[in-house]
Enzyme design. Structure first.
Site, PDB file in Angstrom:
ATOM      1  N   LYS A 152      61.425 -18.230  20.048  1.00 67.35           N
ATOM      2  CA  LYS A 152      60.272 -18.639  19.260  1.00 67.35           C
ATOM      3  C   LYS A 152      60.390 -20.117  18.883  1.00 67.35           C
ATOM      4  CE  LYS A 152      58.431 -14.463  18.983  1.00 67.35           C
ATOM      5  NZ  LYS A 152      57.078 -14.114  19.458  1.00 67.35           N
ATOM      6  N   ASP A 203      57.978 -19.326  23.016  1.00 69.64           N
ATOM      7  CA  ASP A 203      56.766 -18.711  22.468  1.00 69.64           C
ATOM      8  C   ASP A 203      56.428 -19.355  21.132  1.00 69.64           C
ATOM      9  OD1 ASP A 203      54.673 -17.090  21.750  1.00 69.64           O
ATOM     10  OD2 ASP A 203      55.868 -15.279  21.463  1.00 69.64           O
ATOM     11  N   GLU A 260      54.569 -20.243  25.952  1.00 75.02           N
ATOM     12  CA  GLU A 260      53.597 -19.194  25.651  1.00 75.02           C
ATOM     13  C   GLU A 260      52.786 -19.524  24.403  1.00 75.02           C
ATOM     14  OE1 GLU A 260      53.741 -14.498  24.243  1.00 75.02           O
ATOM     15  OE2 GLU A 260      55.517 -15.431  25.133  1.00 75.02           O
ATOM     16  N   ASP A 278      48.732 -15.632  25.584  1.00 73.62           N
ATOM     17  CA  ASP A 278      49.029 -14.301  25.050  1.00 73.62           C
ATOM     18  C   ASP A 278      47.897 -13.856  24.144  1.00 73.62           C
ATOM     19  OD1 ASP A 278      50.095 -11.986  23.970  1.00 73.62           O
ATOM     20  OD2 ASP A 278      51.703 -12.970  22.892  1.00 73.62           O
ATOM     21  N   LYS A 281      49.555  -7.219  27.587  1.00 75.76           N
ATOM     22  CA  LYS A 281      49.907  -6.307  26.501  1.00 75.76           C
ATOM     23  C   LYS A 281      48.812  -5.251  26.413  1.00 75.76           C
ATOM     24  CE  LYS A 281      52.720  -9.445  23.730  1.00 75.76           C
ATOM     25  NZ  LYS A 281      52.861 -10.204  22.470  1.00 75.76           N
TER      26      LYS A 281
END
Length: 354
Positions: A164, A189, A214, A239, A263
């Protein structure tokens, strides 16, 4: 093939994580989900998992809102219905606006049910071709713990590590970690942590050697994602911006990304996800399967998805004991030599306990 839906039960599951999961949006220490159990008139059982969070930090849906919608709207639409194909659930639920995570949980359970009816592993029923899935893990921790945690997961055989990031991330620290493990894929991300003012800070990540970045910007910041794709060499992955087929079409039209995260919970279930996979194949868009700090039922569905041709990048597939002291599936999901072998048993391939 005909299935009559006789019962639909919702079971609350709540467990503490073995260690906190920290992002720019939220710190998660305990995870609550809703297990969905769909039963046919002949006694077959399919399982889905509603992976909305307790508060609306990731999407507008929450555990409480999903339970309300499932109990009062979606279950009455489905219970007692005679269903010939699992693809019928998506149009049945389409009269209900939004609430994709609630819809996905029930729809996924129906797909599991049909795979068991056909006596096929779910990954085979949907057209999967890979029998083992590369394992990837997320490291979401304080800076003082990142290096240690990355070393630990690489020693366990993970071939991909996602970290992250925010505008305040220590670039030198991250550069050192990536350079230390040249054979490992590193994803970064941001969960939308950057904006126009911090765009130049994002560009500093371009020299690290990341496989992708991301969701650097907010869900609707299409122009910033397109700018990042133009000005940066590191592939841009979307995402949270991708909630349906139309969002993927927009990304392609505006050249706002190179890769998407699949997802199913955020996309509304199997039917919409499979449509998106086909579109991405047609346009050579990279794909990988993302996780939601979920339990084994959701992860088993995700493993079946990752078996499809064209989904080549390692997804969020950690060992069950990465997050949990005890998963809700028997034996748990195990990483062996950097991969997870897919079950040959019908449906999701795991017995569920709760």
């Amino acid at each position: 093939m005909v299935v009559t839906i006789s019962e639909i039960d919702l079971i609350s599951i709540k467990q503490p994580l073995k260690q906190p999961f920290k992002t720019s949006l939220q710190r998660v220490e305990e995870r609550e989900v809703i297990l969905v159990k769909v039963q046919s008139s002949e006694g077959l059982v399919g399982y889905g998992e509603c992976v909305a969070f307790s508060t609306p930090w990731y999407t507008e849906e929450t555990v409480a809102s999903c339970r309300f919608v499932m109990e009062n709207v979606l279950i009455p639409l489905l219970k007692g219905k005679v269903v010939e194909r699992p693809e019928e659930i998506h149009p049945l639920f389409s009269r209900v606006k939004g609430n994709r995570m609630a819809k996905a949980a029930i729809e996924m359970a129906v797909w599991d049910l049909f795979a068991k009816k056909k006596e096929l592993p779910l990954w085979q029923m949907v057209g999967g071709t890979r029998e083992a899935i590369p394992a990837g893990v997320v490291v979401a921790a304080d800076e003082t713990e990142i290096s240690e945690q990355v070393e630990a997961v690489i020693e366990k055989g993970y071939s991909r590590v996602k970290i992250k990031i925010t505008p305040s991330t220590n670039i030198e620290l991250l550069t050192g970690i990536v350079s230390r493990y040249p054979d490992t894929l590193f994803f970064a991300d941001a969960n939308g942590a950057f904006d126009e003012q911090s765009f130049e800070q994002l560009k500093q990540f371009d020299q690290i050697g990341l496989t992708l970045i991301e969701q650097p910007f907010g869900e609707q910041e299409w122009h910033l994602h397109a700018r990042a794709k133009r000005e940066m060499k590191t592939p841009i992955c979307l995402d949270e911006s991708i909630t349906c087929l139309e969002d993927v079409e927009r990304m392609i039209d505006e050249q706002a990304g190179d890769i998407i995260v699949l997802k199913m919970a955020r996309l509304g279930g199997w039917s919409e996800t499979l449509r998106i996979v086909e579109l991405c194949r047609q346009h050579s868009i990279g794909m990988w399967v993302g996780g939601m700090i979920e339990f084994g039922v959701s992860k088993a569905h995700n493993l079946a998805l990752a078996a499809l041709p064209g989904i080549s990048l390692p997804g969020d597939f950690s060992d069950s004991d990465h997050f949990w002291r005890q998963d809700i599936i028997d034996s748990g999901i195990k990483v062996r030599n950097g991969k997870i072998a897919l079950s040959e048993k019908p449906g999701i391939g795991y017995a569920v306990r709760y």
